[in-house]
Design a protein around this motif. Structure first.
Motif, mmCIF file in Angstrom:
data_model
loop_
_atom_site.group_PDB
_atom_site.id
_atom_site.type_symbol
_atom_site.label_atom_id
_atom_site.label_comp_id
_atom_site.label_asym_id
_atom_site.label_seq_id
_atom_site.Cartn_x
_atom_site.Cartn_y
_atom_site.Cartn_z
ATOM 1 N N SER A 293 2.323 7.983 3.558
ATOM 2 C CA SER A 293 3.022 7.112 4.515
ATOM 3 C C SER A 293 2.019 6.664 5.589
ATOM 4 N N PRO A 294 1.055 5.857 5.181
ATOM 5 C CA PRO A 294 0.010 5.442 6.137
ATOM 6 C C PRO A 294 0.591 4.623 7.287
ATOM 7 N N HIS A 295 0.067 4.871 8.476
ATOM 8 C CA HIS A 295 0.514 4.148 9.662
ATOM 9 C C HIS A 295 -0.227 2.813 9.740
ATOM 10 N N PRO A 296 0.448 1.760 10.132
ATOM 11 C CA PRO A 296 -0.210 0.446 10.213
ATOM 12 C C PRO A 296 -1.459 0.434 11.094
ATOM 13 N N GLU A 297 -1.519 1.379 12.055
ATOM 14 C CA GLU A 297 -2.647 1.394 12.983
ATOM 15 C C GLU A 297 -3.822 2.242 12.478
ATOM 16 N N ASP A 298 -3.638 2.978 11.382
ATOM 17 C CA ASP A 298 -4.716 3.824 10.864
ATOM 18 C C ASP A 298 -5.877 2.959 10.364
ATOM 19 N N ARG A 299 -7.076 3.270 10.845
ATOM 20 C CA ARG A 299 -8.246 2.480 10.454
ATOM 21 C C ARG A 299 -8.872 3.046 9.186
ATOM 22 N N LEU A 300 -9.313 2.142 8.335
ATOM 23 C CA LEU A 300 -9.920 2.537 7.067
ATOM 24 C C LEU A 300 -11.389 2.874 7.277
ATOM 25 N N VAL A 301 -11.840 3.876 6.534
ATOM 26 C CA VAL A 301 -13.248 4.271 6.596
ATOM 27 C C VAL A 301 -13.840 4.172 5.198
ATOM 28 N N ALA A 302 -15.162 4.123 5.115
ATOM 29 C CA ALA A 302 -15.839 4.039 3.824
ATOM 30 C C ALA A 302 -15.439 5.233 2.956
ATOM 31 N N GLY A 303 -15.136 4.970 1.712
ATOM 32 C CA GLY A 303 -14.729 6.038 0.803
ATOM 33 C C GLY A 303 -13.228 6.178 0.641
ATOM 34 N N ASP A 304 -12.442 5.550 1.530
ATOM 35 C CA ASP A 304 -10.984 5.576 1.389
ATOM 36 C C ASP A 304 -10.576 4.881 0.084
ATOM 37 N N ILE A 305 -9.483 5.355 -0.482
ATOM 38 C CA ILE A 305 -8.954 4.751 -1.706
ATOM 39 C C ILE A 305 -7.515 4.304 -1.455
ATOM 40 N N LEU A 306 -7.246 3.027 -1.699
ATOM 41 C CA LEU A 306 -5.904 2.487 -1.542
ATOM 42 C C LEU A 306 -5.140 2.624 -2.860
ATOM 43 N N VAL A 307 -3.915 3.115 -2.777
ATOM 44 C CA VAL A 307 -3.021 3.148 -3.937
ATOM 45 C C VAL A 307 -1.983 2.057 -3.702
ATOM 46 N N MET A 308 -2.014 1.035 -4.561
ATOM 47 C CA MET A 308 -1.213 -0.156 -4.316
ATOM 48 C C MET A 308 -0.286 -0.466 -5.487
ATOM 49 N N VAL A 309 0.824 -1.119 -5.188
ATOM 50 C CA VAL A 309 1.746 -1.576 -6.225
ATOM 51 C C VAL A 309 2.089 -3.025 -5.933
ATOM 52 N N VAL B 80 0.860 -1.179 0.000
ATOM 53 C CA VAL B 80 0.000 0.000 0.000
ATOM 54 C C VAL B 80 0.901 1.235 0.000
ATOM 55 N N MET B 81 0.919 1.948 -1.124
ATOM 56 C CA MET B 81 1.770 3.138 -1.263
ATOM 57 C C MET B 81 1.157 4.359 -0.592
ATOM 58 N N GLY B 82 -0.173 4.389 -0.546
ATOM 59 C CA GLY B 82 -0.835 5.549 0.031
ATOM 60 C C GLY B 82 -2.322 5.302 0.201
ATOM 61 N N ILE B 83 -2.949 6.162 0.981
ATOM 62 C CA ILE B 83 -4.396 6.115 1.181
ATOM 63 C C ILE B 83 -4.952 7.505 0.904
ATOM 64 N N ARG B 84 -5.908 7.585 -0.020
ATOM 65 C CA ARG B 84 -6.541 8.869 -0.317
ATOM 66 C C ARG B 84 -7.881 8.931 0.397
ATOM 67 N N ARG B 85 -8.053 9.988 1.191
ATOM 68 C CA ARG B 85 -9.309 10.189 1.921
ATOM 69 C C ARG B 85 -9.810 11.581 1.585
ATOM 70 N N ASP B 86 -10.975 11.650 0.991
ATOM 71 C CA ASP B 86 -11.498 12.913 0.448
ATOM 72 C C ASP B 86 -10.460 13.466 -0.532
ATOM 73 N N LYS B 87 -9.925 14.645 -0.296
ATOM 74 C CA LYS B 87 -8.944 15.218 -1.216
ATOM 75 C C LYS B 87 -7.516 15.117 -0.690
ATOM 76 N N GLU B 88 -7.361 14.462 0.462
ATOM 77 C CA GLU B 88 -6.039 14.343 1.081
ATOM 78 C C GLU B 88 -5.406 13.000 0.744
ATOM 79 N N MET B 89 -4.100 13.019 0.410
ATOM 80 C CA MET B 89 -3.360 11.790 0.139
ATOM 81 C C MET B 89 -2.327 11.558 1.236
ATOM 82 N N ASN B 90 -2.431 10.436 1.902
ATOM 83 C CA ASN B 90 -1.464 10.040 2.925
ATOM 84 C C ASN B 90 -0.476 9.075 2.278
#
Length: 220
Positions: free
Chosen positions: A189-205, A177-187
């Motif tokens: 360097s997501p933390h392993p403990e960050d919980r996913l919410v509906a609407g989140d977008i995973l950017v994966m390689v 998981v390279m990043g998590i996009r939530r609304d208009k914000e791109m994270n």
């Protein structure tokens, strides 16, 4: 810094789309096509539009094609014209040549004669459609090599409320998981403990096979 200048040769659907988008972003764009009708259709969308035969070296030289930073060859059905145009552009010293290929063999020839980048719009769109059929959560799918791809995927209902540590995606599926996009914000360097919410977008390689396994594991 001066704005880059672009030329797009071939005003089919793909070429027109590229020229129109570049122009809307504020760049100077020269559209070239052998068809007067197609040139008339795009003349109001770009900086300049010219009817010319791109397989004639003198015609391209007269247009000052070597002065453009990037030339996109978007010729569709006529593979011979695509190859010949690319050769002429290379000989004229165009800095960057990007060419649309119809198939893998066409693409290999273009690479051998000096195209800086070869793109496969039909194939790439087919990839996106196929992966969207596997899972409607797939938003984008881009090949970065023969074996590896980048994928954007909306989190499924099964992922909501879980964090990356619990999902254990890397260990279970071999994807990162390279990043998590939530609304208009791109994270990025997501933390392993960050919980996913509906609407989140995973950017994966990951390897294509691993990404497919992950999609099949979360189809909804």
């Amino acid at each position: 810094m001066a704005k880059k200048q672009y030329a797009v040769i071939g005003m089919g659907r793909f070429g027109t789309s590229v020229a129109k988008e570049l122009s809307s972003m504020g760049f100077d764009v020269l559209a070239i096509d052998a068809s007067e009708q197609r040139i008339q259709e795009v003349s109001g969308l770009v900086t300049h539009a010219v009817s010319s035969d791109s397989t004639e070296e003198e015609a391209l030289r007269a247009l000052g094609i070597r002065n453009f930073d990037v030339v996109v060859v978007a010729i569709g059905e006529d593979i011979q014209s695509s190859i010949l145009t690319t050769l002429i552009l290379k000989d004229l010293g165009v800095p960057v040549i990007i060419v649309k290929a119809r198939n893998e063999l066409h693409g290999k020839v273009l690479q051998k004669i000096g195209a800086d980048k070869v793109i496969f719009p039909e194939r790439d769109m087919g990839l996106r459609v196929a992966h969207n059929l596997i899972s409607p959560n797939i938003l984008d799918y881009i090949e970065i090599s023969d074996d590896y791809s980048i994928m954007e995927m909306k989190v499924s209902s099964d992922m909501v409320g879980h964090n990356l540590k619990e999902l254990n995606i890397r260990a279970r599926y071999g994807c990162n998981v390279m990043g998590i996009r939530r609304d208009k914000e791109m994270n990025i360097s997501p933390h392993p403990e960050d919980r996913l919410v509906a609407g989140d977008i995973l950017v994966m390689v990951g390897h294509k096979n691993d990404l497919t396994k992950f999609q099949l594991a979360y189809p909804k």
